[in-house]
Motif scaffolding. Structure first.
Motif, PDB file in Angstrom:
ATOM      1  N   THR A   1       8.014   1.156   1.347  1.00 31.40           N
ATOM      2  CA  THR A   1       7.775   1.775   0.047  1.00 31.40           C
ATOM      3  C   THR A   1       6.340   1.564  -0.397  1.00 31.40           C
ATOM      4  O   THR A   1       5.712   2.466  -0.971  1.00 31.40           O
ATOM      5  CB  THR A   1       8.731   1.185  -1.007  1.00 31.40           C
ATOM      6  OG1 THR A   1      10.076   1.382  -0.595  1.00 31.40           O
ATOM      7  CG2 THR A   1       8.517   1.839  -2.361  1.00 31.40           C
ATOM      8  N   CYS A   2       5.802   0.395  -0.112  1.00 27.06           N
ATOM      9  CA  CYS A   2       4.408   0.108  -0.456  1.00 27.06           C
ATOM     10  C   CYS A   2       3.465   1.049   0.285  1.00 27.06           C
ATOM     11  O   CYS A   2       2.508   1.582  -0.298  1.00 27.06           O
ATOM     12  CB  CYS A   2       4.068  -1.339  -0.116  1.00 27.06           C
ATOM     13  SG  CYS A   2       4.910  -2.566  -1.141  1.00 27.06           S
ATOM     14  N   VAL A   3       3.750   1.258   1.567  1.00 24.25           N
ATOM     15  CA  VAL A   3       2.910   2.166   2.357  1.00 24.25           C
ATOM     16  C   VAL A   3       2.966   3.581   1.785  1.00 24.25           C
ATOM     17  O   VAL A   3       1.944   4.264   1.665  1.00 24.25           O
ATOM     18  CB  VAL A   3       3.355   2.156   3.841  1.00 24.25           C
ATOM     19  CG1 VAL A   3       2.654   3.267   4.618  1.00 24.25           C
ATOM     20  CG2 VAL A   3       3.061   0.804   4.473  1.00 24.25           C
ATOM     21  N   ALA A   4       4.163   4.015   1.407  1.00 30.38           N
ATOM     22  CA  ALA A   4       4.316   5.356   0.842  1.00 30.38           C
ATOM     23  C   ALA A   4       3.521   5.490  -0.459  1.00 30.38           C
ATOM     24  O   ALA A   4       2.899   6.531  -0.714  1.00 30.38           O
ATOM     25  CB  ALA A   4       5.794   5.656   0.596  1.00 30.38           C
ATOM     26  N   SER A   5       3.530   4.451  -1.295  1.00 32.95           N
ATOM     27  CA  SER A   5       2.790   4.491  -2.555  1.00 32.95           C
ATOM     28  C   SER A   5       1.287   4.592  -2.311  1.00 32.95           C
ATOM     29  O   SER A   5       0.585   5.355  -2.982  1.00 32.95           O
ATOM     30  CB  SER A   5       3.095   3.242  -3.385  1.00 32.95           C
ATOM     31  OG  SER A   5       4.470   3.180  -3.714  1.00 32.95           O
ATOM     32  N   VAL A   6       0.797   3.826  -1.350  1.00 30.53           N
ATOM     33  CA  VAL A   6      -0.632   3.854  -1.025  1.00 30.53           C
ATOM     34  C   VAL A   6      -1.017   5.217  -0.461  1.00 30.53           C
ATOM     35  O   VAL A   6      -2.054   5.792  -0.820  1.00 30.53           O
ATOM     36  CB  VAL A   6      -0.981   2.731  -0.029  1.00 30.53           C
ATOM     37  CG1 VAL A   6      -2.415   2.871   0.464  1.00 30.53           C
ATOM     38  CG2 VAL A   6      -0.775   1.364  -0.684  1.00 30.53           C
TER      39      VAL A   6
ATOM     40  N   ASP B   1      -9.160   7.326 -12.726  1.00 34.33           N
ATOM     41  CA  ASP B   1      -8.961   6.027 -13.359  1.00 34.33           C
ATOM     42  C   ASP B   1      -7.484   5.671 -13.198  1.00 34.33           C
ATOM     43  O   ASP B   1      -6.638   6.106 -13.970  1.00 34.33           O
ATOM     44  CB  ASP B   1      -9.350   6.099 -14.838  1.00 34.33           C
ATOM     45  CG  ASP B   1      -9.227   4.740 -15.524  1.00 34.33           C
ATOM     46  OD1 ASP B   1      -8.891   3.754 -14.843  1.00 34.33           O
ATOM     47  OD2 ASP B   1      -9.460   4.682 -16.746  1.00 34.33           O
ATOM     48  N   LYS B   2      -7.184   4.930 -12.163  1.00 36.40           N
ATOM     49  CA  LYS B   2      -5.782   4.641 -11.856  1.00 36.40           C
ATOM     50  C   LYS B   2      -5.658   3.243 -11.255  1.00 36.40           C
ATOM     51  O   LYS B   2      -6.449   2.856 -10.386  1.00 36.40           O
ATOM     52  CB  LYS B   2      -5.239   5.681 -10.882  1.00 36.40           C
ATOM     53  CG  LYS B   2      -3.824   5.404 -10.390  1.00 36.40           C
ATOM     54  CD  LYS B   2      -3.311   6.518  -9.501  1.00 36.40           C
ATOM     55  CE  LYS B   2      -3.039   7.779 -10.283  1.00 36.40           C
ATOM     56  NZ  LYS B   2      -2.315   8.795  -9.473  1.00 36.40           N
ATOM     57  N   MET B   3      -4.679   2.508 -11.714  1.00 36.96           N
ATOM     58  CA  MET B   3      -4.369   1.203 -11.136  1.00 36.96           C
ATOM     59  C   MET B   3      -3.227   1.387 -10.140  1.00 36.96           C
ATOM     60  O   MET B   3      -2.223   2.038 -10.448  1.00 36.96           O
ATOM     61  CB  MET B   3      -3.943   0.223 -12.222  1.00 36.96           C
ATOM     62  CG  MET B   3      -5.031  -0.104 -13.227  1.00 36.96           C
ATOM     63  SD  MET B   3      -6.376  -1.086 -12.522  1.00 36.96           S
ATOM     64  CE  MET B   3      -5.515  -2.618 -12.183  1.00 36.96           C
ATOM     65  N   LEU B   4      -3.384   0.813  -8.959  1.00 33.24           N
ATOM     66  CA  LEU B   4      -2.342   0.884  -7.941  1.00 33.24           C
ATOM     67  C   LEU B   4      -1.686  -0.485  -7.822  1.00 33.24           C
ATOM     68  O   LEU B   4      -2.324  -1.453  -7.398  1.00 33.24           O
ATOM     69  CB  LEU B   4      -2.941   1.315  -6.599  1.00 33.24           C
ATOM     70  CG  LEU B   4      -1.982   1.326  -5.404  1.00 33.24           C
ATOM     71  CD1 LEU B   4      -0.833   2.295  -5.660  1.00 33.24           C
ATOM     72  CD2 LEU B   4      -2.720   1.700  -4.125  1.00 33.24           C
TER      73      LEU B   4
END
Length: 203
Positions: free
Chosen positions: A141-146, A130-133
């Motif tokens: 940075t967005c790619v790294a987070s995904v 259960d996580k919101m991205l």
């Protein structure tokens, strides 16, 4: 030939190998019930520390689930202490409900050391997330987070499937069936679990 004192006598052969009779479960050394969490782990360790160093150690559990990592911690303790002292036999007794993390804990016991009480249900399901991205900032940075979330999912699936493999190894249930039924919450009644070779016996 004289009989050695009780304190020096060797454990009965059936206590260390072979099927167990119902009377072997009349006084479990470790009794756990409720949510599998760190409070349960503390109770588990306290009772494990007080368990006899040789012979039969019955671990009784009833749970509707909880933290799978805590279940793995308890299971690793069972594995470690079993390897450390082969003169001690740990046996699992599932009572009423062995859901989710409870099944994970049961997977650390070899099938000959798994028992269920009559009417008990084992429930196997996939881990849940259960996580919101929220993606914001420079694109790299967005790619790294995904990717970080993707890696978390991939490794969680790998750990989950290792547990499934341990649970069904040596039984008539194959991984294909587990992976097909686990997403829908698979309930297995005690006698069915015995028939499928998932547990040694029902008492």
């Amino acid at each position: 030939m004289t009989t050695p004192p009780l304190s020096q006598a060797e454990p009965e052969p059936t206590a260390l190998n072979g099927p167990l009779e119902p009377k072997a479960f009349d006084a479990p050394r470790i009794q756990l019930a409720g949510v599998v969490d760190y409070d349960m782990y503390d109770r588990f360790r306290a009772q494990l520390d007080q368990a006899p160093a040789t012979g039969l150690v019955v671990v009784e559990l009833s749970t509707l689930g909880g933290d799978p990592e805590v279940a793995r911690m308890m299971g690793e303790d069972i594995r470690f202490h079993s390897d450390l002292n082969p003169a001690r036999r740990f046996v699992f007794l599932g009572k009423a409900a062995i859901y989710s993390a409870g099944a994970t804990f049961m997977s650390f016991f070899a099938i000959p050391n798994r028992y269920l009480t009559r009417g008990t249900r084992v429930m196997i399901h996939e881990r849940k997330m259960d996580k919101m991205l929220h993606v914001a900032g420079p694109l790299t940075t967005c790619v790294a987070s995904v990717r970080a979330v993707l890696h978390e999912l991939e490794h969680s699936i790998a750990i989950q499937n290792e547990g499934f493999e341990n649970l069904v190894r040596g039984s008539e249930i194959d991984m294909e069936e587990v992976l097909r039924r686990a997403p829908e919450n698979w309930y297995i009644e005690a006698q069915e679990a015995k028939a499928k070779g998932l547990v040694q016996d029902v008492i």
